[in-house]
Design a protein around this motif. Structure first.
Motif, mmCIF file in Angstrom:
data_model
loop_
_atom_site.group_PDB
_atom_site.id
_atom_site.type_symbol
_atom_site.label_atom_id
_atom_site.label_comp_id
_atom_site.label_asym_id
_atom_site.label_seq_id
_atom_site.Cartn_x
_atom_site.Cartn_y
_atom_site.Cartn_z
ATOM 1 N N LYS A 80 0.831 -1.202 0.000
ATOM 2 C CA LYS A 80 0.000 0.000 0.000
ATOM 3 C C LYS A 80 0.866 1.252 0.000
ATOM 4 O O LYS A 80 0.607 2.206 -0.752
ATOM 5 C CB LYS A 80 -0.914 -0.001 1.227
ATOM 6 N N GLY A 81 1.904 1.262 0.832
ATOM 7 C CA GLY A 81 2.801 2.414 0.872
ATOM 8 C C GLY A 81 3.484 2.650 -0.462
ATOM 9 O O GLY A 81 3.652 3.798 -0.900
ATOM 10 N N LEU A 82 3.883 1.566 -1.138
ATOM 11 C CA LEU A 82 4.547 1.702 -2.435
ATOM 12 C C LEU A 82 3.617 2.326 -3.460
ATOM 13 O O LEU A 82 4.000 3.264 -4.189
ATOM 14 C CB LEU A 82 5.011 0.323 -2.907
ATOM 15 N N VAL A 83 2.370 1.845 -3.526
ATOM 16 C CA VAL A 83 1.421 2.350 -4.516
ATOM 17 C C VAL A 83 1.035 3.800 -4.210
ATOM 18 O O VAL A 83 0.965 4.647 -5.106
ATOM 19 C CB VAL A 83 0.171 1.448 -4.563
ATOM 20 N N VAL A 84 0.791 4.107 -2.926
ATOM 21 C CA VAL A 84 0.424 5.478 -2.561
ATOM 22 C C VAL A 84 1.548 6.451 -2.880
ATOM 23 O O VAL A 84 1.328 7.526 -3.458
ATOM 24 C CB VAL A 84 0.066 5.543 -1.053
ATOM 25 N N ALA A 85 2.785 6.073 -2.535
ATOM 26 C CA ALA A 85 3.920 6.951 -2.794
ATOM 27 C C ALA A 85 4.130 7.142 -4.289
ATOM 28 O O ALA A 85 4.395 8.261 -4.764
ATOM 29 C CB ALA A 85 5.177 6.377 -2.150
ATOM 30 N N CYS A 86 3.996 6.056 -5.065
ATOM 31 C CA CYS A 86 4.152 6.152 -6.519
ATOM 32 C C CYS A 86 3.110 7.081 -7.120
ATOM 33 O O CYS A 86 3.409 7.909 -7.982
ATOM 34 C CB CYS A 86 4.057 4.754 -7.127
ATOM 35 N N THR A 87 1.879 6.970 -6.646
ATOM 36 C CA THR A 87 0.798 7.818 -7.150
ATOM 37 C C THR A 87 1.040 9.288 -6.811
ATOM 38 O O THR A 87 0.796 10.183 -7.631
ATOM 39 C CB THR A 87 -0.548 7.361 -6.560
ATOM 40 N N ARG A 88 1.525 9.553 -5.594
ATOM 41 C CA ARG A 88 1.756 10.943 -5.170
ATOM 42 C C ARG A 88 2.956 11.573 -5.884
ATOM 43 O O ARG A 88 2.953 12.775 -6.147
ATOM 44 C CB ARG A 88 1.974 10.999 -3.656
ATOM 45 N N LEU A 89 3.980 10.780 -6.178
ATOM 46 C CA LEU A 89 5.190 11.346 -6.774
ATOM 47 C C LEU A 89 4.977 11.731 -8.236
ATOM 48 O O LEU A 89 5.510 12.747 -8.703
ATOM 49 C CB LEU A 89 6.345 10.343 -6.664
ATOM 50 N N GLN A 90 4.209 10.913 -8.982
ATOM 51 C CA GLN A 90 3.918 11.214 -10.385
ATOM 52 C C GLN A 90 5.193 11.444 -11.197
ATOM 53 O O GLN A 90 5.295 12.389 -11.989
ATOM 54 C CB GLN A 90 3.000 12.450 -10.487
ATOM 55 N N GLU A 91 6.178 10.579 -11.018
ATOM 56 C CA GLU A 91 7.440 10.665 -11.751
ATOM 57 C C GLU A 91 7.568 9.444 -12.647
ATOM 58 O O GLU A 91 7.310 8.310 -12.216
ATOM 59 C CB GLU A 91 8.618 10.744 -10.779
ATOM 60 N N ALA A 92 8.011 9.664 -13.886
ATOM 61 C CA ALA A 92 8.082 8.569 -14.854
ATOM 62 C C ALA A 92 9.029 7.468 -14.406
ATOM 63 O O ALA A 92 8.724 6.271 -14.529
ATOM 64 C CB ALA A 92 8.511 9.120 -16.216
ATOM 65 N N ASP A 93 10.200 7.864 -13.872
ATOM 66 C CA ASP A 93 11.176 6.854 -13.447
ATOM 67 C C ASP A 93 10.609 6.010 -12.290
ATOM 68 O O ASP A 93 10.756 4.785 -12.276
ATOM 69 C CB ASP A 93 12.470 7.545 -13.015
ATOM 70 N N VAL A 94 9.963 6.687 -11.343
ATOM 71 C CA VAL A 94 9.363 5.969 -10.214
ATOM 72 C C VAL A 94 8.263 5.041 -10.710
ATOM 73 O O VAL A 94 8.136 3.893 -10.260
ATOM 74 C CB VAL A 94 8.812 6.978 -9.186
ATOM 75 N N TRP A 95 7.479 5.520 -11.681
ATOM 76 C CA TRP A 95 6.393 4.705 -12.231
ATOM 77 C C TRP A 95 6.942 3.435 -12.881
ATOM 78 O O TRP A 95 6.449 2.331 -12.645
ATOM 79 C CB TRP A 95 5.627 5.551 -13.243
ATOM 80 N N ASP A 96 7.985 3.582 -13.689
ATOM 81 C CA ASP A 96 8.565 2.431 -14.385
ATOM 82 C C ASP A 96 9.188 1.443 -13.397
ATOM 83 O O ASP A 96 9.011 0.223 -13.524
ATOM 84 C CB ASP A 96 9.632 2.900 -15.377
ATOM 85 N N ARG A 97 9.914 1.956 -12.422
ATOM 86 C CA ARG A 97 10.549 1.055 -11.445
ATOM 87 C C ARG A 97 9.513 0.341 -10.591
ATOM 88 O O ARG A 97 9.689 -0.817 -10.202
ATOM 89 C CB ARG A 97 11.524 1.851 -10.580
ATOM 90 N N THR A 98 8.401 1.012 -10.302
ATOM 91 C CA THR A 98 7.324 0.364 -9.543
ATOM 92 C C THR A 98 6.708 -0.765 -10.359
ATOM 93 O O THR A 98 6.443 -1.854 -9.830
ATOM 94 C CB THR A 98 6.250 1.397 -9.162
ATOM 95 N N LYS A 99 6.493 -0.518 -11.657
ATOM 96 C CA LYS A 99 5.934 -1.564 -12.515
ATOM 97 C C LYS A 99 6.873 -2.760 -12.604
ATOM 98 O O LYS A 99 6.421 -3.912 -12.577
ATOM 99 C CB LYS A 99 5.659 -0.995 -13.902
ATOM 100 N N ARG A 100 8.168 -2.493 -12.672
ATOM 101 C CA ARG A 100 9.110 -3.604 -12.730
ATOM 102 C C ARG A 100 9.109 -4.391 -11.421
ATOM 103 O O ARG A 100 9.217 -5.623 -11.425
ATOM 104 C CB ARG A 100 10.520 -3.095 -13.040
ATOM 105 N N ALA A 101 8.982 -3.688 -10.304
ATOM 106 C CA ALA A 101 8.942 -4.374 -9.014
ATOM 107 C C ALA A 101 7.710 -5.267 -8.904
ATOM 108 O O ALA A 101 7.781 -6.405 -8.436
ATOM 109 C CB ALA A 101 8.951 -3.349 -7.881
ATOM 110 N N ILE A 102 6.567 -4.754 -9.383
ATOM 111 C CA ILE A 102 5.339 -5.548 -9.325
ATOM 112 C C ILE A 102 5.437 -6.748 -10.257
ATOM 113 O O ILE A 102 5.035 -7.860 -9.908
ATOM 114 C CB ILE A 102 4.127 -4.670 -9.679
#
Length: 955
Positions: free
Chosen positions: A313-335
């Motif tokens: 939950k913390g990962l998804v919330v933080a990713c949504t709040r940051l709205q950064e492309a690099d963070v978005w891509d790294r989150t998708k790779r982690a999932i």
């Protein structure tokens, strides 16, 4: 204290326990005259005098306690100190004027402080003071005692943390002045900060200061205090430090500190730090999963339990709040790395990008599991209409494909049954629950028929299961029951009774429970449906099977006991199977349910003390909050009101206590009722099934307060003009203020959301009774027209209840309902009649109160008016009895069972309905006839309950 003195003191206490205060006082006085001058004996005599009904003796007792408080040398005996303290508290509770030199809690503290100064090395004195104050939740006294302990005995480190905890609890307690709140909050913060600062920076240091933080519980206390005062940044610094933080030997690998750290990062809005922390935890968990050694040995090298929903939950919330492309891509790779080797990165990315596809994929993977619907529900609701249609087409195709091949082994059939049930739940969510109630009859029959057929074909599955296990297809029958209940709602909205749908639902639930005896959803729904149909005795046979115990009496017993006194106040006697008296008698059942409040009040101090002694300081505020919620529970006051009304209507073993005053509920009530236990498959934007199947609006704080005021009125009129036991005059109640408060509650626009029409009529009647009570107790010159207006209102209400003109239309409608197909009863009729009977008893109690009063009170209502009112009460009562007997005769006619069976199986002149046909094939006509007979038997008993209410003795 010598053995001789102890024996003599026991004689005094025996006399006190037997309410023989005169003998107890004589024993003490005799010993004092003989020269026995010990402090305990003098304190005992003072406490006896305080118990007296004589004001002069109370003043003497207060003066004697005052002398002991300021005695030189000070009183130092613990038993004497406790006795004096109890006397001071007794004076406070009585709200009696106390001598100028006795100042309540401050003087009690002075008593202990003087004793401690006289014996500075006697550790038992401050410990006893602290223990008693802690158990009473007197945090000011506890804080003083703890500070004395930690100053006088610095070598015992627990006293330091007792002082911190008591200062924190004092600061958190309600009613404390702002200046004191700031003072003690600052004190707790500084003391715990000093304990944190004393922790050696070297994690491997061999020695630690005695008052430094050394255990996870002490670290939890620090975080509790820091978060209470908003020191979020400082708390995060501590958790990130090497010597005291999450990975330190102090934390001992406690995963809860990791979760708290994530909470703090989220509270502070540090989204980048939160994202990095969650990503690191997930990678650590994936690379180094926890082993048994990690769990059993303390401390582990590093917490590695990152596969926790809080982390995701913390990962998804933080990713949504940051709205950064690099963070978005790294989150998708982690999932994608957690989805598994069979899922490509493109699939994971597409799942995130398109919610419809994610829902479809999840259904494909988990449709055979019971968790599928609950996991998907939130996300399916978020889809727009085209997205929901696409998703429904997809799951329709899967189910149709599964139905095409039935020649498979049983395990596969069980999984396919689960898939069809999840499909049915999703269909209800997306298509049925958003329909308008007026078109339920168009969409529900097909849904119910499909669920019944699914349940029928699932019956052979799970034949080897024990009867306490749920069968694979049980949820299909539950969905059919929900559909039938919604058809009942649609029929009621259309002006018909719709009772046949509830009868069908109850028959189906009985069939489910014959195979799955402990199906909790089926039991809960059956209790509610039986109560809706007015079959209270049937509900009382099912309710014990829920096995409600302990705190569940506060969270779940509302399913049976809400409005029990106005629906089914009498014991069940005629039905089989036989049940225990505690379950058959609502009055005894309410007494059992209320037992949790007394037991929790007795047990919680011991649990809090145990947590304190074991150093689990962070648990103490939780126990205290639990105690507060139970003490101020809505259900606690509701059950008291319900029990008292049952006593008035039916009579019970506690009849002699029914007139005792009832304390008004606290201003801030807590609602601990669990309204989420019932299955919910409808959309979150519409009323839940739990709300649909209730007996009227759910009572809340205003309802509780209103009916507690009613009990205040009855306590006055039923007690009469006698004195309380012990000879103390009763406190005079302000019924003018009570009437205004009650009238304000009933007039609130929102009160209709927690009360029925019958209850509001009943309460308006009680407003007039309260105003009349206030008028007749006032001076003759001040009565005037006020009493006349109130009596006129009561007389008008009675005329409406007793006149044939009023009753003809109502009675005609009731007879029409009985002669409809099928003849039936409902809870609303019982509810109205029992409340009317209670109101009639209240009016008679008022008249008897006035008649038994002094002459000035008797003159307030003329004898002619009194007789006319009593005659109207008698007529209204007879009218109720006449209508009830007519209903009973109609239900007793031959052929009624057949009519009920025909309605349940949907037999009509033009043929048989589809649902009725499926029910007949599933259950059989013989079982349906048995259920119909039980319903009629229960309805007859409910009507007999109305006839059992007598008012002749009051007349």
């Amino acid at each position: 204290m010598s053995a001789v003195a102890a024996r003599k003191n026991k004689q005094v206490w025996d006399a006190i326990e037997n309410d023989n205060l005169k003998q107890a006082l004589q024993l003490c006085t005799k010993r004092l005259k003989k020269g026995e001058k010990d402090d305990y004996l003098q304190a005992l005599r003072g406490s006896i005098l305080l118990r007296s009904s004589s004001t002069a003796q109370k003043d003497t007792g207060a003066a004697e306690l005052s002398a002991l408080v300021h005695k030189e040398p000070p009183v130092v005996d613990v038993e004497s100190l406790l006795l004096i303290q109890d006397g001071i508290r007794s004076l406070q509770q009585q709200r009696e004027p106390t001598p100028e030199n006795i100042r309540g809690p401050d003087d009690a503290a002075t008593l202990w402080e003087r004793a401690i100064r006289a014996r500075p090395q006697d550790e038992a004195l401050p410990r006893e003071w602290f223990g008693k104050a802690f158990d009473r939740q007197d945090w000011r006294a506890a804080q003083k005692a703890a500070m004395s302990l930690q100053r006088s005995f610095p070598q015992k480190r627990e006293y330091y943390f007792w002082a911190i905890l008591s200062a924190h609890l004092l600061e958190s307690s309600p009613g404390i002045p702002p200046s004191d709140r700031k003072l003690f909050g600052t004190l707790a913060y500084r003391m715990i900060s000093k304990a944190a600062a004393d922790v050696p920076m070297d994690p491997h240091a061999s020695s630690r200061p005695g008052r430094s933080i050394q255990t996870p519980q002490e670290l939890h206390l620090l975080l509790l205090i820091y978060r209470r005062h908003g020191y979020v940044a400082e708390a995060m610094q501590i958790l990130q430090s090497a010597h005291i933080g999450t990975h330190s030997s102090v934390a001992k690998g406690d995963w809860s500190f990791v979760r708290i750290h994530l909470d703090l990062l989220e509270e502070a809005g540090r989204w980048s730090d939160l994202w990095h922390a969650c990503l690191a935890l997930l990678r650590k968990a994936q690379e180094d999963p926890p082993t048994p050694d990690d769990v059993t040995h303390e401390p582990p090298s590093s917490p590695a339990y990152g596969d926790d929903w809080r982390v995701w939950k913390g990962l998804v919330v933080a990713c949504t709040r940051l709205q950064e492309a690099d963070v978005w891509d790294r989150t998708k790779r982690a999932i994608s790395g957690w989805i598994g080797p069979d899922s490509s990165e493109e699939t994971a990315v597409e799942a995130l990008r398109e919610l419809v596809e994610a829902c479809k994929n999840y259904f494909d993977e988990t449709s055979t599991k019971t968790c599928c619907f609950d996991d998907l529900r939130t996300y399916v609701e978020r889809l727009d209409e085209p997205g929901q249609e696409e998703f429904v087409r997809h799951i329709d195709a899967i189910v149709n494909q599964a139905e095409a091949d039935e020649n498979v082994e049983e395990s596969t059939r069980i999984m396919r049954t689960a898939t069809r049930i999840n499909h049915a739940k999703l269909i209800f969510l997306t298509r049925i629950s958003q329909c308008r109630p007026e078109i339920y009859d168009e969409v529900l029959p097909r849904f119910i028929e499909r669920c019944l057929k699914l349940y029928r074909i699932s019956l052979p599955l799970g034949a080897g299961l024990v009867v306490t296990d749920n069968r694979p297809g049980d949820d299909a029958s539950i969905l059919a029951v929900m559909g039938l209940v919604y058809r009942y709602v649609s029929a009621r909205n259309g002006g018909s009774s719709g009772s046949c749908h509830l009868l069908q639902a109850s028959t189906l639930l009985e069939h489910v429970l014959s195979r799955s005896k402990q199906n909790y959803q089926a039991l809960l729904m059956l209790v509610r449906i039986y109560r809706l149909t007015g079959a209270g005795s049937l509900a009382s046979t099912v309710y014990p099977r829920l096995a409600i115990k302990q705190i569940q009496h506060d969270t779940l017993s509302h399913n049976m006991y809400t409005r029990i006194s106005s629906v089914h106040p009498h014991p069940t006697t005629s039905l089989t199977p036989a049940i225990e008296q505690m379950d058959a008698d609502p009055a005894l059942g309410l007494t059992r349910a209320m037992g949790i409040y007394d037991s929790s009040a007795k047990q919680l101090p011991g649990l809090s003390r145990k947590a304190l002694n074991e150093g689990s300081y962070d648990q103490v505020p939780g126990f205290l909050e639990f105690g507060r919620r139970v003490r101020d529970s809505v259900c606690k006051t509701m059950w008291k009101s319900e029990r008292r009304r049952i006593d008035r209507l039916i009579g019970s073993s506690s009849n002699g206590r029914r007139a005792e005053p009832m304390d008004l509920p606290p201003a801030a009530l807590t609602d601990n009722r669990d309204n989420d236990v019932m299955m919910r498959v409808e959309r979150s934007s519409v009323p839940s099934f739990d709300e649909v199947i209730r007996l009227g609006p759910q009572p809340k704080a205003s309802w509780v307060s209103a009916f507690a005021m009613v009990e205040e009125i009855y306590a006055e009129t039923y007690t009469g003009h006698d004195e309380n036991p012990g000879g103390n005059p009763r406190q005079k109640r302000d019924f003018a203020a009570l009437a205004r408060l009650l009238d304000d509650i009933v007039s609130q626009p929102g009160f209709s959301g927690e009360s029925t029409d019958s209850e509001r009529t009943y309460l308006r009647c009680q407003v007039h009774v309260a105003k009349t009570l206030d008028g007749v107790r006032g001076t003759p010159s001040g009565r005037g027209e006020a009493i006349e207006r109130c009596i006129d209102s009561l007389e008008q209400w009675l005329q409406g209840k007793s006149s044939h003109t009023h009753g003809d239309h109502v009675e005609a409608m009731q007879v029409l309902a009985l002669k409809s197909s099928p003849p039936s009863l409902n809870w609303e009729h019982l509810h109205e009649q029992f409340l009317c009977l209670d109101a009639l008893k209240g009016i008679l109690a008022l008249l008897n109160f006035v008649t038994a009063g002094p002459k000035a009170m008797k003159d307030a209502i003329s004898k002619e008016r009194d007789l006319r009112l009593r005659s109207l009460v008698r007529d209204a009562h007879e009218r109720i009895r006449s209508q009830t007997r007519q209903r009973r005769n109609l239900l007793s006619e031959s052929g009624v069972v057949g009519q009920v069976v025909d309605a349940m199986l949907e037999r009509r002149e033009d043929g048989q309905g589809t649902i009725g046909s499926v029910l007949q094939e599933l259950i059989g006509e013989a079982e349906t006839e048995r259920v119909a007979s039980r319903f009629i038997e229960s309805w007859l008993e409910a009507l007999d309950g109305i006839l059992r209410v007598k008012i002749d003795g009051d007349l």
